[in-house]
Write a protein that holds these residues in place. Sequence first.
Motif, PDB file in Angstrom:
ATOM      1  N   LYS A 137      13.163  43.943  49.145  1.00 35.81           N
ATOM      2  CA  LYS A 137      12.876  43.365  50.450  1.00 35.81           C
ATOM      3  C   LYS A 137      13.241  41.883  50.427  1.00 35.81           C
ATOM      4  N   TRP A 138      13.525  41.332  51.602  1.00 33.17           N
ATOM      5  CA  TRP A 138      13.996  39.950  51.697  1.00 33.17           C
ATOM      6  C   TRP A 138      13.009  38.967  51.071  1.00 33.17           C
ATOM      7  N   ASP A 139      11.725  39.148  51.344  1.00 31.54           N
ATOM      8  CA  ASP A 139      10.737  38.187  50.839  1.00 31.54           C
ATOM      9  C   ASP A 139      10.414  38.384  49.358  1.00 31.54           C
ATOM     10  N   GLU A 140      11.011  39.413  48.732  1.00 33.75           N
ATOM     11  CA  GLU A 140      10.839  39.619  47.292  1.00 33.75           C
ATOM     12  C   GLU A 140      11.958  38.959  46.484  1.00 33.75           C
ATOM     13  N   ARG A 141      12.929  38.403  47.182  1.00 34.42           N
ATOM     14  CA  ARG A 141      14.097  37.831  46.516  1.00 34.42           C
ATOM     15  C   ARG A 141      13.899  36.345  46.209  1.00 34.42           C
ATOM     16  N   LYS A 142      14.746  35.858  45.306  1.00 33.53           N
ATOM     17  CA  LYS A 142      14.729  34.439  44.970  1.00 33.53           C
ATOM     18  C   LYS A 142      15.562  33.658  45.988  1.00 33.53           C
ATOM     19  N   ASP A 143      15.250  32.404  46.149  1.00 33.23           N
ATOM     20  CA  ASP A 143      16.029  31.528  47.031  1.00 33.23           C
ATOM     21  C   ASP A 143      17.282  31.082  46.283  1.00 33.23           C
ATOM     22  N   GLU A 144      18.247  32.004  46.214  1.00 34.40           N
ATOM     23  CA  GLU A 144      19.477  31.752  45.467  1.00 34.40           C
ATOM     24  C   GLU A 144      20.705  32.124  46.291  1.00 34.40           C
ATOM     25  N   ILE A 145      21.737  31.292  46.141  1.00 30.72           N
ATOM     26  CA  ILE A 145      23.063  31.570  46.695  1.00 30.72           C
ATOM     27  C   ILE A 145      23.989  31.780  45.500  1.00 30.72           C
ATOM     28  N   LEU A 146      24.657  32.912  45.458  1.00 31.01           N
ATOM     29  CA  LEU A 146      25.497  33.265  44.314  1.00 31.01           C
ATOM     30  C   LEU A 146      26.968  32.971  44.556  1.00 31.01           C
ATOM     31  N   PHE A 147      27.658  32.652  43.473  1.00 31.54           N
ATOM     32  CA  PHE A 147      29.100  32.841  43.391  1.00 31.54           C
ATOM     33  C   PHE A 147      29.321  33.756  42.199  1.00 31.54           C
ATOM     34  N   VAL A 148      30.104  34.821  42.381  1.00 31.33           N
ATOM     35  CA  VAL A 148      30.409  35.742  41.287  1.00 31.33           C
ATOM     36  C   VAL A 148      31.916  35.948  41.236  1.00 31.33           C
ATOM     37  N   GLY A 149      32.523  35.652  40.095  1.00 27.78           N
ATOM     38  CA  GLY A 149      33.963  35.854  39.974  1.00 27.78           C
ATOM     39  C   GLY A 149      34.579  34.959  38.923  1.00 27.78           C
ATOM     40  N   ARG A 150      35.908  35.000  38.855  1.00 29.22           N
ATOM     41  CA  ARG A 150      36.632  34.140  37.921  1.00 29.22           C
ATOM     42  C   ARG A 150      36.511  32.685  38.366  1.00 29.22           C
ATOM     43  N   VAL A 151      36.262  31.826  37.412  1.00 28.69           N
ATOM     44  CA  VAL A 151      36.139  30.402  37.713  1.00 28.69           C
ATOM     45  C   VAL A 151      37.516  29.779  37.506  1.00 28.69           C
ATOM     46  N   CYS A 152      38.309  29.805  38.576  1.00 25.64           N
ATOM     47  CA  CYS A 152      39.691  29.335  38.492  1.00 25.64           C
ATOM     48  C   CYS A 152      40.057  28.623  39.791  1.00 25.64           C
ATOM     49  N   GLU A 153      41.229  28.037  39.809  1.00 28.30           N
ATOM     50  CA  GLU A 153      41.639  27.190  40.929  1.00 28.30           C
ATOM     51  C   GLU A 153      41.645  27.935  42.256  1.00 28.30           C
ATOM     52  N   GLU A 154      42.157  29.170  42.259  1.00 26.18           N
ATOM     53  CA  GLU A 154      42.295  29.895  43.522  1.00 26.18           C
ATOM     54  C   GLU A 154      40.952  30.260  44.146  1.00 26.18           C
ATOM     55  N   LYS A 155      39.894  30.345  43.327  1.00 23.61           N
ATOM     56  CA  LYS A 155      38.567  30.673  43.858  1.00 23.61           C
ATOM     57  C   LYS A 155      37.875  29.453  44.464  1.00 23.61           C
ATOM     58  N   ARG A 156      38.389  28.277  44.171  1.00 20.79           N
ATOM     59  CA  ARG A 156      37.897  27.012  44.747  1.00 20.79           C
ATOM     60  C   ARG A 156      36.382  26.837  44.583  1.00 20.79           C
ATOM     61  N   VAL A 157      35.906  27.073  43.373  1.00 26.30           N
ATOM     62  CA  VAL A 157      34.483  26.854  43.102  1.00 26.30           C
ATOM     63  C   VAL A 157      34.168  25.365  43.180  1.00 26.30           C
ATOM     64  N   ASP A 158      35.163  24.522  42.893  1.00 29.97           N
ATOM     65  CA  ASP A 158      34.960  23.078  43.031  1.00 29.97           C
ATOM     66  C   ASP A 158      34.638  22.715  44.476  1.00 29.97           C
ATOM     67  N   LEU A 159      35.293  23.375  45.421  1.00 29.60           N
ATOM     68  CA  LEU A 159      34.993  23.141  46.834  1.00 29.60           C
ATOM     69  C   LEU A 159      33.571  23.577  47.154  1.00 29.60           C
ATOM     70  N   LEU A 160      33.178  24.753  46.657  1.00 30.34           N
ATOM     71  CA  LEU A 160      31.821  25.234  46.900  1.00 30.34           C
ATOM     72  C   LEU A 160      30.789  24.246  46.368  1.00 30.34           C
ATOM     73  N   LEU A 161      31.033  23.706  45.184  1.00 28.54           N
ATOM     74  CA  LEU A 161      30.106  22.730  44.599  1.00 28.54           C
ATOM     75  C   LEU A 161      30.043  21.454  45.438  1.00 28.54           C
ATOM     76  N   ASN A 162      31.179  21.015  45.937  1.00 27.61           N
ATOM     77  CA  ASN A 162      31.190  19.805  46.767  1.00 27.61           C
ATOM     78  C   ASN A 162      30.517  20.039  48.118  1.00 27.61           C
ATOM     79  N   LEU A 163      30.633  21.254  48.648  1.00 30.00           N
ATOM     80  CA  LEU A 163      29.916  21.582  49.883  1.00 30.00           C
ATOM     81  C   LEU A 163      28.411  21.612  49.624  1.00 30.00           C
ATOM     82  N   TRP A 164      28.027  22.181  48.497  1.00 28.05           N
ATOM     83  CA  TRP A 164      26.611  22.229  48.112  1.00 28.05           C
ATOM     84  C   TRP A 164      26.059  20.820  47.876  1.00 28.05           C
TER      85      TRP A 164
END
Length: 391
Positions: A211-238
């Motif tokens: 259930k929604w209220d049983e979950r943690k307050d987390e936003i996930l990224f799952v995948g290869r940590v490489c340039e095309e996935k732009r995890v650096d952009l996600l971190l800068n947005l965060w």
Amino acid sequence: MKNILFVLNIYPGKGGIESVTNTLVEYLCRYFRIYTLSLSEIPEVTKPNGIEQSFVFPGEDYDKNIAFFNELVARLNIGVIINQGMFLHISDIIFNAERNRKVPVISCLHGMPMYEKHIFWNMPAVKAASRSVKRKWRIKMMFNRCKEYNNLLDTFKKGHQRISAESARTVLLCDEYVSSYNKYYDIVNKVYVIAVSNPLPQKYESVKPLKWDERKDEILFVGRVCEEKRVDLLLNLWRRVKNKNGWKLVIVGDGESLDELKELVSRHKIENVDFRGYTETPETYYKDAKFLALTSKFEGLGMCLIEAMRYGVVPVAFNVSDGVKSVIEESGGILVKMDDNRKFVKILKAITKGEIGDERMSEMAYAKSMRYSINTIGPRWVKIINEVVED
């Protein structure tokens, strides 16, 4: 029982193509004997039990690889070849002049059509060019006069035309890709270009989301940590979300950019970021999280979106392709206009304030994920394989 040969770039491996291959193998091994052949492998990655035997090409010598491939197909009495990824360098081996043309080939594009437009700037020779040269290329592109760029597009176009012409079926990831693929690459045998979505692994069939209220307050990224996935952009947005209210951004995966991203977090003192590394069981994180964020430069379908949705995780992603759009529409998820960073930050802020996210959105995500069940998609693959043998 027919013998099937999957031909891949890397296998076993940590990428999406390898994961989808595992899922298909686990299902198809009930009906066929499965073999795999790849240019390279990551030995420490676990392979499914349904594989009879795996092979690796002998090296980088093109002629030796062709001879090895042709001999293997004959020795194993292969009935169908599955060209996983439609990589041009591997397709050249599969469709060599001496091959047994009685063995049908099913070619599967696991990315988005025309993705080569996005990879030009990541090519080693292009990345190594000086700023002035890159500036000239950009100007020439505006007038369709960049020879290097146009040569790349032409190479891919001719490659896809040949692959499609010589394949018994060309399989794309969603219906929306079929028309754009046929049109852009000027495909002649349009009737043999079909869409079959990537399936969820069998282990996801029995998932019952929290259930929604049983979950943690987390936003996930799952995948290869490489340039095309732009995890650096996600971190800068965060980073631009000043008051995170206890929410965490959890990065699950590894790759060539991991150390650089950790340094980015340290340098800018970005709070509430956890790096969890690579895992073969991402469901450990899916089951507890509320949202999954994807900021890729390009994406074929985004298996992490579908996997997360099975656990009721709500997806947030840039609208980078028809594939991503087809997954997120009617899922309760949020599709953001490509590169609208301000809107993405606004959504992240709303999430951390509790203004976005509830049980209804989670239930919609779970319901949409049912379309990607292996028990729905698996039988389609069995039918396609039997059809190409009978053609």
